[in-house]
Design an enzyme around this catalytic site. Structure first.
Site, mmCIF file in Angstrom:
data_model
loop_
_atom_site.group_PDB
_atom_site.id
_atom_site.type_symbol
_atom_site.label_atom_id
_atom_site.label_comp_id
_atom_site.label_asym_id
_atom_site.label_seq_id
_atom_site.Cartn_x
_atom_site.Cartn_y
_atom_site.Cartn_z
ATOM 1 N N ASP A 1 0.821 -1.221 0.000
ATOM 2 C CA ASP A 1 0.000 0.000 0.000
ATOM 3 C C ASP A 1 0.849 1.263 0.000
ATOM 4 O O ASP A 1 0.582 2.196 0.758
ATOM 5 C CB ASP A 1 -0.924 -0.015 1.231
ATOM 6 C CG ASP A 1 -1.788 -1.268 1.265
ATOM 7 O OD1 ASP A 1 -2.667 -1.390 0.396
ATOM 8 O OD2 ASP A 1 -1.530 -2.143 2.110
ATOM 9 N N HIS B 1 3.068 4.754 9.314
ATOM 10 C CA HIS B 1 3.000 3.318 9.002
ATOM 11 C C HIS B 1 4.360 2.715 8.696
ATOM 12 O O HIS B 1 4.495 1.493 8.673
ATOM 13 C CB HIS B 1 2.076 3.079 7.801
ATOM 14 C CG HIS B 1 0.666 3.484 8.038
ATOM 15 N ND1 HIS B 1 -0.110 2.974 9.052
ATOM 16 C CD2 HIS B 1 -0.105 4.406 7.412
ATOM 17 C CE1 HIS B 1 -1.311 3.526 9.027
ATOM 18 N NE2 HIS B 1 -1.341 4.402 8.049
ATOM 19 N N ASP C 1 -4.892 10.361 13.465
ATOM 20 C CA ASP C 1 -5.142 9.842 12.113
ATOM 21 C C ASP C 1 -6.087 8.644 12.240
ATOM 22 O O ASP C 1 -6.126 7.982 13.280
ATOM 23 C CB ASP C 1 -3.793 9.385 11.525
ATOM 24 C CG ASP C 1 -3.898 8.959 10.077
ATOM 25 O OD1 ASP C 1 -3.449 9.722 9.203
ATOM 26 O OD2 ASP C 1 -4.449 7.864 9.828
ATOM 27 N N HIS D 1 -5.966 5.857 10.804
ATOM 28 C CA HIS D 1 -5.298 4.563 10.676
ATOM 29 C C HIS D 1 -4.375 4.340 11.875
ATOM 30 O O HIS D 1 -3.872 5.295 12.455
ATOM 31 C CB HIS D 1 -4.451 4.513 9.399
ATOM 32 C CG HIS D 1 -5.249 4.639 8.152
ATOM 33 N ND1 HIS D 1 -5.405 5.847 7.499
ATOM 34 C CD2 HIS D 1 -5.972 3.745 7.446
ATOM 35 C CE1 HIS D 1 -6.158 5.672 6.430
ATOM 36 N NE2 HIS D 1 -6.532 4.411 6.377
ATOM 37 N N TYR E 1 -7.560 12.728 3.044
ATOM 38 C CA TYR E 1 -7.695 12.533 1.603
ATOM 39 C C TYR E 1 -8.910 13.204 1.009
ATOM 40 O O TYR E 1 -9.093 13.174 -0.199
ATOM 41 C CB TYR E 1 -7.665 11.022 1.310
ATOM 42 C CG TYR E 1 -6.434 10.421 1.922
ATOM 43 C CD1 TYR E 1 -6.490 9.737 3.137
ATOM 44 C CD2 TYR E 1 -5.184 10.647 1.365
ATOM 45 C CE1 TYR E 1 -5.353 9.262 3.737
ATOM 46 C CE2 TYR E 1 -4.026 10.175 1.959
ATOM 47 C CZ TYR E 1 -4.113 9.491 3.150
ATOM 48 O OH TYR E 1 -2.972 9.020 3.773
HETATM 49 N N1 LIG Z 1 -5.452 -3.014 0.715
HETATM 50 C C1 LIG Z 1 -6.831 -2.669 0.995
HETATM 51 C C2 LIG Z 1 -7.113 -1.199 0.739
HETATM 52 C C3 LIG Z 1 -7.212 -0.439 2.063
HETATM 53 N N2 LIG Z 1 -6.626 0.928 1.932
HETATM 54 C C4 LIG Z 1 -5.276 1.004 2.542
HETATM 55 C C5 LIG Z 1 -4.520 2.242 2.073
HETATM 56 C C6 LIG Z 1 -3.471 2.662 3.061
HETATM 57 C C7 LIG Z 1 -3.921 3.920 3.741
HETATM 58 C C8 LIG Z 1 -2.726 4.557 4.417
HETATM 59 C C9 LIG Z 1 -2.979 5.948 4.891
HETATM 60 O O1 LIG Z 1 -3.997 6.518 4.652
HETATM 61 C C10 LIG Z 1 -1.892 6.602 5.651
HETATM 62 S S1 LIG Z 1 -2.474 7.886 6.736
HETATM 63 ZN ZN LIG Z 2 -4.373 7.578 7.788
#
Ligand SMILES: NCCCNCCCCCC(=O)CS
Ligand SMILES: [Zn+2]
Length: 667
Positions: A92, A135, A172, A174, A305
C-alpha cells in the site's frame, strides 16, 4: 511566543506514476490545498515560517535500518520498471524518483519544528509534510509512508533535546503501527492512537492494533490503542476518548513534549475513514493538548484525503495553535455504544498501569454491540456500509463550513482596585461611561449595603460592563479582584445575557442560593465537602477529601468530570471563581484557567477575592494565552476521590451523556 509553520512545495513534487487504486488518494494536491487554505485565511501570515531541510542519514537511522535506507537511496536512479519492482516488496505504498528527496524533507521539516519548539524559538507549530510517516517501519515502507517522521522526531527530541517523556497523539484514522513497534518497550514515549478497526476487518488488519496491545516489558502501559469498531464516529466520540482515556493518562505521564501525528482522514468526508467528526473538532482536540508539556506541541501532518475537510481541519488546528478561541462545540450528543465499548476496553486494560484509571470498571467479556451508532452520512441516510473497502455509496457527504473564529480586539481585561497594578499585556478595564443613577440604585438596592462607599458600586458596575463586552465578543476574557466573590457571582449570573453560564466554584464555601436557582447556570463546585444536599442536574458537587490543595484529585476531576460537563453544556460564558482560602496550587489553577478557555469561545472571567493579589499576574498570563506550566508526572489520586468521581459519574451520566465511560447495557 509564536506558532511555527514548516512547509515547502518541493514535497508536492512526487506522485503515483502507474495505476494502483489503493494509492490513488495520496496526491500532491493534499499539501497544496492545505497550505493555500492557510495562506488565504491569513493564518499562514500569522505563523513563524521555518524552513525545511533534508534529514541526515544519522537521523533516519534513529528508526530505520541501514539496508532499508540503502535500498531507498537507489530509487532516484530507477526507471519506471525498477520503481514498480522496488515498490512490490512493500504494501500500500508507491515510490517515485523524487520521493526519497521528499521523504528526507518530511523528516527534516519535522525536526526543524521540534528544534524551534524545544529551543523556545516558538511555543508550538505545525509541519505540513508528505509522504506521511506513521506506518513505515524499521525496514519497510507501508501505507504511503517511507520514513517514520514522528517516530524519528521522538528519538531526536530525546537525543538532542534531553526530552525525558514524549507523548505521541495519533488522531489519524489509521493505526500508526510503525510508531507502536518503534516504542513497544519504551516507557519514555507514550504512544496513543485511535483508528478504524472494525474488529480487525479494516486495514492494516492487525491483531496488535486492538486495545489489548499495551506495550511490553518496561513499556507496558505506554501504548494506548482505541479501536473504532464502527464507522460514523463523531465529535462526541472523539471528545469522550480524550476526556476519559487520553487526557487523564497524559497528565499522569507528564510529557515534556507532545507530538501529534495529525492525520485528518479521521474527519468527515474522508473516503478512508468514513467518520462524521467535523473539522472544528480538531480545534478542541488541539486546545485540550496545549496545556501539556508547557505548551510544547508539534503537529505533523499524516493522512487526510478529502481535500475539503483536510484543508478545513488543518486551518482549525493551526488557528488554535496560534491561540485563537476554539469555536463553540457543536451540539454534542453522547458517545455511541460502540465508542463506549472502546473507551471501556481501553480504560480497563490500562487500569493496572495508570492510577487515574484505578477505578475504571472491570473488563467484561467482549460481545461487540451490533447496533450501528449512526449512519456515516450527515443527512441521516444509511451511511456507506463498510464491506471491507468495497465501493462506498457515491452521494456527496456534506457538512457546514466551520464557523468564523474571530478573536476580539482586546484579549484580556482586568478589573482591579486602583491600588493593584495591572499585569503587563493586559488592559485595565474602564468602561466609557460609569454607572448612571439607575444602575447605581439597582446595585445599591440588590447588592450593596447602604453604607458601602461609591468604590464598590463602580467596581460592580465595571464587572457587569466587562461581561457585557465579552458577550458582545469585544473582549475575549478577563479577571476581576472583587470584595466578595459570592456577591459578584450572583450579580453577574443575574445580569449576564448568555443563555447558559458555567460557574466553576472552587473552594469551601456555599454557592449563593440565587445562583443555584438561576435556571441558566450550571454550577460545578469543587471543594473538600459537599455543602449542599440539593444535588440537581445543574448543581454538581465534586468533593476532594484533601480539598482543593489536592492537585492530582483536582486535575483528574477537571478532566473526567468538569470538562465533559462543560462541553456538553456549551455555555456562552464561564465564571471561574476562586473562593477565599482556596488552596488550589498555582500551577493547577493555571491548568483550569487554560483548559476552560476551550469553552464559550474563550469568554472566561476569573473572579478572585481582592486580597489575593498574588495570583493576578500568572492568571492574567494564562488568560493572555501563555501555556500553563507543566504539572510534571502526577501521583495517584486518592482512591476515595476516584470512587466518589465514579459514583457522581454514574448518577449524572443519564443527564450528561458525555460523562459515560461504559456502554449502557454493560453497567
Ligand atoms: N489493501 C486494501 C485497501 C485499504 N486501503 C489502505 C490504504 C493505506 C492507507 C494509508 C494511509 O492513509 C496513511 S495515513
Ligand atoms: Zn491515515
Amino acid at each position: 511566543m509564536g506558532t511555527a509553520l514548516v512547509y515547502d512545495d518541493e514535497m508536492t513534487k512526487y506522485k503515483l506514476l502507474w495505476v494502483d487504486p489503493v494509492c490513488e488518494p495520496e496526491v500532491p494536491e493534499r499539501l497544496q490545498v492545505s497550505h493555500q487554505a492557510l495562506v488565504r485565511s491569513g493564518l499562514a501570515g500569522c505563523c513563524v515560517p521555518v524552513p525545511v531541510r533534508e534529514a541526515t542519514d544519522e537521523e533516519i537511522l534513529l528508526v530505520h535500518s541501514e539496508e532499508y535506507l540503502e535500498g531507498v537511496k537507489k530509487t532516484p536512479f530507477m526507471d519506471l520498471e525498477d520503481l514498480m519492482a522496488f515498490t512490490q516488496q512493500y504494501g500500500d505504498v508507491y515510490f517515485h524518483p523524487n520521493i526519497y528527496h521528499c521523504a528526507k524533507l518530511a523528516i527534516g521539516a519535522t525536526l526543524q519544528l521540534v528544534d524551534s519548539v524545544m529551543t523556545g524559538k516558538v511555543r508550538n507549530g505545525m509541519a505540513l509534510v508528505r509522504p506521511p510517516g506513521h506506518h513505515s517501519q524499521t525496514s519497510q515502507a507501508n501505507g504511503f509512508c517511507v520514513f517514520n517522521n514522528v517516530a524519528i522526531a521522538a528519538q531526536y527530541a530525546k537525543k538532542h533535546h534531553r526530552a525525558k517523556r514524549v507523548l505521541i497523539v495519533d488522531w489519524d484514522i489509521h493505526h500508526g503501527q510503525g510508531i507502536q513497534y518503534c516504542f513497544e518497550d519504551d516507557p519514555s514515549v507514550l504512544y496513543f492512537s485511535w483508528h478504524r478497526y472494525e474488529h480487525q476487518s479494516f486495514w492494516p488488519n492487525l491483531r496488535e492494533s486492538d486495545f489489548d496491545s499495551v506495550g511490553s516489558g518496561k513499556g507496558a502501559g505506554f501504548n494506548i490503542n482505541v479501536p473504532w469498531n464502527q464507522v460514523g464516529m463523531g465529535n462526541s466520540d472523539y471528545l469522550a476518548v480524550f476526556f476519559h482515556v487520553l487526557l487523564p493518562v497524559a497528565y499522569e505521564f507528564g510529557p515534556d513534549l507532545v507530538l501529534i501525528s495529525a492525520g485528518f482522514d479521521s474527519a468527515i468526508g474522508d473516503p478512508e475513514g468514513l467518520m462524521c467528526a467535523t473539522p472544528d473538532i480538531f480545534a478542541h482536540l488541539t486546545h485540550l493538548l496545549m496545556n501539556l508539556a508547557g505548551g510544547k506541541v508539534c503537529a505533523v501532518l499524516e493522512g487526510g484525503y478529502n481535500l475539503t475537510s483536510l484543508a478545513q481541519s488543518v486551518c482549525q488546528t493551526v488557528q488554535t495553535l496560534l491561540g485563537d478561541p476554539p469555536p463553540h462545540p457543536a451540539n454534542l450528543g453522547g458517545p455511541c455504544e460502540s465508542a463506549l465499548e472502546s473507551v471501556h476496553s481501553a480504560r480497563s486494560v490500562h487500569k493496572k498501569y495508570w492510577s487515574c484509571l484505578q477505578h475504571a470498571a472491570a473488563p467484561f467479556p467482549e460481545e461487540p454491540s451490533t447496533k450501528t451508532c449512526r449512519p456515516a452520512q450527515q443527512d441521516g441516510s444509511q451511511g456507506p456500509q463498510s464491506n471491507g473497502g468495497g465501493e462506498a455509496q457515491k452521494e456527496a457527504i456534506v457538512w457546514p463550513e466551520p464557523l468564523q473564529r474571530d478573536a476580539p480586539s482586546v484579549r484580556t481585561a482586568l478589573v482591579l482596585p486602583d491600588a493593584v497594578a495591572c499585569a503587563d499585556g493586559c488592559e485595565r478595564f474602564s468602561p466609557a461611561e460609569g454607572p448612571d443613577s439607575m444602575a447605581t440604585a439597582g446595585l445599591r438596592k440588590h447588592f450593596l449595603k447602604e453604607s458601602e462607599d461609591g468604590v464598590n458600586v463602580k467596581l460592580l458596575y465595571n464587572i457587569t460592563a466587562l461581561v457585557g463586552q465579552m458577550e458582545k465578543n469585544e473582549i475575549r476574557n478577563g479577571l476581576a479582584l472583587v470584595p466578595d466573590v459570592s456577591m459578584a457571582t450572583t450579580l453577574l449570573t443575574s445580569t449576564s445575557l448568555s443563555k447558559r453560564v458555567l460557574v466553576v466554584w472552587v473552594g469551601d464555601g456555599l454557592v449563593p442560593a440565587q445562583v443555584l436557582e438561576d435556571e441558566k447556570t450550571l454550577v460545578v463546585h469543587i471543594s473538600s465537602t459537599a455543602p449542599h444536599e440539593a444535588q440537581s442536574k445543574y448543581y454538581v458537587p465534586i468533593t476532594l477529601k484533601q480539598g482543593c490543595g489536592d492537585t492530582v484529585g483536582l486535575m483528574q476531576a477537571a478532566l473526567g468530570l468538569l470538562l465533559p460537563l462543560g462541553y456538553q453544556y456549551a455555555p456562552g460564558l464561564v465564571l471561574l471563581v476562586r473562593l477565599p482560602g482556596c488552596r488550589a496550587r498555582e500551577d493547577l489553577w493555571l491548568q483550569l484557567t487554560g483548559l476552560l478557555q476551550g469553552l464559550a469561545a474563550g469568554h472566561t472571567l476569573v473572579l478572585v477575592q481582592e486580597n489575593e493579589t498574588a495570583s493576578v499576574g500568572i492568571t492574567a498570563s494564562c488568560l493572555l494565552g501563555n501555556a500553563a506550566p507543566s504539572l510534571g508526572s502526577l501521583a495517584a489520586p486518592g482512591p476515595e476521590d476516584v470512587e466518589s468521581f465514579e459514583r457522581l459519574r454514574l448518577r449524572l451520566q443519564t443527564d450528561w451523556p458525555l460523562l459515560q465511560t461504559t456502554a449502557p447495557d454493560k453497567r
